[in-house]
Design a protein around this motif. Structure first.
Motif, short mmCIF file in Angstrom:
data_model
loop_
_atom_site.label_atom_id
_atom_site.label_comp_id
_atom_site.label_asym_id
_atom_site.label_seq_id
_atom_site.Cartn_x
_atom_site.Cartn_y
_atom_site.Cartn_z
N GLN A 247 0.88 -1.17 0.00
CA GLN A 247 0.00 0.00 0.00
C GLN A 247 0.92 1.22 0.00
OE1 GLN A 247 -1.69 0.84 3.99
NE2 GLN A 247 -3.67 0.94 2.98
N LEU A 248 0.73 2.12 -0.97
CA LEU A 248 1.59 3.29 -1.09
C LEU A 248 0.76 4.56 -1.08
CD1 LEU A 248 3.67 2.12 -4.22
CD2 LEU A 248 4.28 1.71 -1.83
N GLU A 249 1.09 5.49 -0.20
CA GLU A 249 0.51 6.84 -0.25
C GLU A 249 1.65 7.79 -0.57
OE1 GLU A 249 -2.40 7.91 -0.41
OE2 GLU A 249 -3.48 6.11 0.18
N MET A 250 1.51 8.53 -1.68
CA MET A 250 2.66 9.31 -2.14
C MET A 250 2.30 10.78 -2.32
SD MET A 250 4.02 6.27 -4.57
CE MET A 250 2.39 5.95 -5.22
N GLY A 251 2.92 11.41 -3.27
CA GLY A 251 2.83 12.87 -3.38
C GLY A 251 1.55 13.40 -3.98
N GLY A 252 1.53 14.72 -4.09
CA GLY A 252 0.37 15.38 -4.70
C GLY A 252 0.80 16.64 -5.43
N LYS A 253 -0.04 17.10 -6.33
CA LYS A 253 0.13 18.41 -6.98
C LYS A 253 -1.27 18.98 -7.03
CE LYS A 253 2.77 21.39 -8.40
NZ LYS A 253 3.90 21.88 -7.56
N SER A 287 -0.87 23.30 -4.36
CA SER A 287 0.26 24.05 -4.91
C SER A 287 -0.12 24.69 -6.24
CB SER A 287 1.45 23.11 -5.08
OG SER A 287 1.03 21.93 -5.73
N ARG A 288 -1.31 24.38 -6.77
CA ARG A 288 -1.76 25.01 -8.03
C ARG A 288 -3.09 25.71 -7.76
NH1 ARG A 288 -2.99 21.19 -12.23
NH2 ARG A 288 -3.58 19.75 -10.58
N ARG A 380 4.01 20.66 -12.48
CA ARG A 380 3.94 19.20 -12.70
C ARG A 380 4.62 18.40 -11.59
NH1 ARG A 380 1.23 18.59 -16.76
NH2 ARG A 380 1.27 16.32 -16.71
N GLU A 381 5.64 19.01 -10.96
CA GLU A 381 6.43 18.26 -9.97
C GLU A 381 6.07 18.73 -8.56
OE1 GLU A 381 10.51 18.81 -11.20
OE2 GLU A 381 10.01 18.23 -13.26
N GLU A 382 6.07 17.79 -7.64
CA GLU A 382 5.77 18.15 -6.25
C GLU A 382 6.95 18.91 -5.65
OE1 GLU A 382 5.75 15.09 -3.18
OE2 GLU A 382 3.83 15.86 -2.48
N VAL A 383 6.70 20.12 -5.12
CA VAL A 383 7.77 20.90 -4.49
C VAL A 383 7.87 20.49 -3.02
CG1 VAL A 383 8.57 23.22 -3.92
CG2 VAL A 383 7.36 22.81 -6.08
N PHE A 384 6.74 20.40 -2.38
CA PHE A 384 6.62 20.01 -0.96
C PHE A 384 7.14 21.10 -0.03
CE2 PHE A 384 6.59 16.73 2.47
CZ PHE A 384 5.26 16.45 2.31
#
Ligand code: NAP
Length: 480
Positions: A247-253, A287-288, A380-384
């Motif tokens: 199970q993977l929870e990853m980034g967002g934009k 972030s957008r 397009r890329e997650e800055v975080f």
């Protein structure tokens, strides 16, 4: 002055690390919270073996005892929310109120899953063959490896550990190396909760040193990971090769759409909150900011005004809105994305520079970039970090298309007074979580959490939906 040492919890014992690493306060680099153990591969192996040994009794044990233990953990976490919230703010850089809020969430999660220990159900269905009945039940998976990121140092360890234990699994938790303090404090509470030795184990250390062996250990039956897409992708491949559940929870934009008919003050407040609070270091941060023509100039003016009033400083100081970035590496990444955006043609209209405060820390003024397009890396890329870009669009249809124009799909928000657009957006947003007139970040603890596309892989976390990952289904046929 010597700093306190914090050890790993393996088979109910506090075991000294192969080495130690200092946990440093990002608000004040002179403040060392403690020295935290670094496990090596041998200690990781001991932790997995302890969990394997504990599993038969724990997985078939009394569910009232399980519920009582989880409830006790939740009670202590809640009772110590101010102290633990302060520790969280000190090691991660969220403001103290945000830290206390996160600890409260962690405590409530344990309380929720204490109840879930008693609510697991199955089905009895008639067989297509006469004289036979069919029972469908859920059983624990076995020994679960939990790997957590630095941005929620107690909530994420809690939202993986509590369901894992509630459904009868044993656990090896590897928290983020940057913020082991809250995970250690949680482990210490768990160690006194009545849960037998070996059921829950804490191994601290670098992902490259013990994360990798944890994923690949033959004694680990499943991996629940939260973190970046790059690491998640690699873990998914390793688990696939070994046929482990993952199970993977990853980034967002995450997009925040602002329509012409939005309540301007509300739209500005939720955008500032989503993009910049918790220093923008939330997977659900927006972030957008996708803004339609009619409201664009008013929205931008109001945003700049609101941002000028934000108080950035020591996470433990009163009246601060935004604490420091959590680490030097993250600060450098945030600042570099501001430059990348500008090099691509974006205009920096607020913030974006490193700040000096009364203590030496990783402070940054939240950045707002305008004149951005969907093709830019900044979109397009997650800055975080506390970096948001504005995309100007003509109307709702274009806003929806832009919102969905991303490889991620975690959370999405819309600010509008139109029921028609709110309803359409809820249905057509390609995100796992949709917010109407609310920030994209900030969710309840008793309902499913997760995304689509590159943001999540596998079944949902949290709420009752967590049982999908932490249990396996058995179908039993009973003849006469
Ligand atoms: P990360 O670098 O991917 O690290 C996450 C965890 O994986 C850490 O414990 C890390 O250990 C470990 N790790 C690193 N390399 C590993 C390997 N080869 N094998 C096994 N484990 C390994 O992520 P992060 O920088 O801590 O966290 C930020 C990311 O998390 C962002 O992308 C954010 O969006 C995401 N996030 C997602 C959610 C969600 O629910 N969707 C929630 C919060 C955060 P070390 O600490 O030693 O590097």
């Amino acid at each position: 002055m010597t700093t306190q040492k914090f050890d790993n919890l393996i088979n109910g014992q506090w075991i000294a690390g192969a080495s130690y690493t200092p946990n440093i306060n990002p608000s004040n680099l002179a403040d060392v919270i403690g020295d935290y153990a670094q496990a090596d591969a041998a200690q990781l192996d001991s932790a997995v073996k302890a969990a394997q040994t504990a599993f038969p009794a724990w997985s078939t044990g009394n569910i009232q005892a399980r519920a009582d233990a989880l409830d006790k953990i939740g009670t202590e976490v809640l009772a110590r929310r101010e102290e633990l919230g302060t520790l969280l703010a000190r090691e991660e850089g969220k403001t103290r109120p945000e830290g206390i809020g996160e600890v409260t969430r962690a405590g409530n999660i344990f309380k929720f899953f204490a109840g879930e220990c008693l609510r697991l159900t199955g089905e009895i269905v008639p067989s297509v063959r006469s004289g036979i009945s069919v029972e469908i039940t859920r059983e624990p998976m076995g020994v679960i490896g939990l790997i957590t990121p630095w941005n929620f140092p107690i909530a994420i360890p809690a939202w993986k550990t509590a369901p894992a234990l509630a459904y009868g699994n044993c656990v090896v938790l590897k928290p983020a190396d940057l913020v082991p303090g809250c995970a250690w404090a949680l482990a210490e509470i768990i160690s006194r909760s009545g849960i037998p030795a070996g059921v829950f184990n804490l191994v601290m250390g670098r992902g490259s040193v013990i994360g990798d062996p944890l994923v690949n250990h033959p004694g680990i039956d499943a991996i629940s990971f939260t973190g970046s897409q790059g690491v998640g992708n690699r873990i998914a491949q390793q688990c696939a090769l070994k046929l482990k559940k993952v199970q993977l929870e990853m980034g967002g934009k995450n997009p925040q759409v602002i329509l012409d008919d939005a309540d301007l003050a509300q739209a500005v407040e939720l955008s500032v909150q989503s993009a910049f609070f918790s220093t923008g270091q939330r997977c659900t941060a927006s972030s957008r900011l996708i803004v339609t023509d009619g409201i664009y100039p008013r929205f931008l003016d109001a945003m700049k005004q609101r941002m000028a009033g934000l108080k950035i400083g020591d996470a433990l100081a009163a009246g601060i809105d935004i604490g420091p970035v959590s680490s030097k590496a993250q600060l450098e990444q945030d600042l570099s994305y501001v430059q990348i955006g500008q090099a691509e043609g974006a205009v920096l209209v607020a913030g974006g520079q490193r700040l000096q405060c009364s203590t030496d820390g990783f402070y940054m003024a939240p950045a707002l970039l305008t004149d951005t397009t969907a093709a830019m890396r900044i979109n397009r890329e997650e800055v975080f970090g506390p970096v948001a870009s504005v995309i100007r669009v003509k109307g709702y249809e274009e806003a929806l298309a832009e919102a969905n124009n991303t490889p991620f799909g975690l959370s999405a928000g819309i600010a509008t007074t139109s029921l028609k657009y709110a309803t359409h957006f809820k249905r057509h947003s390609q995100a796992g979580m949709v917010m109407v007139n609310l920030p994209t970040a900030g969710v309840d603890y008793h309902v499913p959490f997760g995304g689509r596309k590159g943001s999540s892989y596998g079944s949902r976390e949290q709420g009752r939906y967590a049982q999908e990952f932490f249990t396996t289904v058995k179908t039993a046929y009973i003849g006469s």
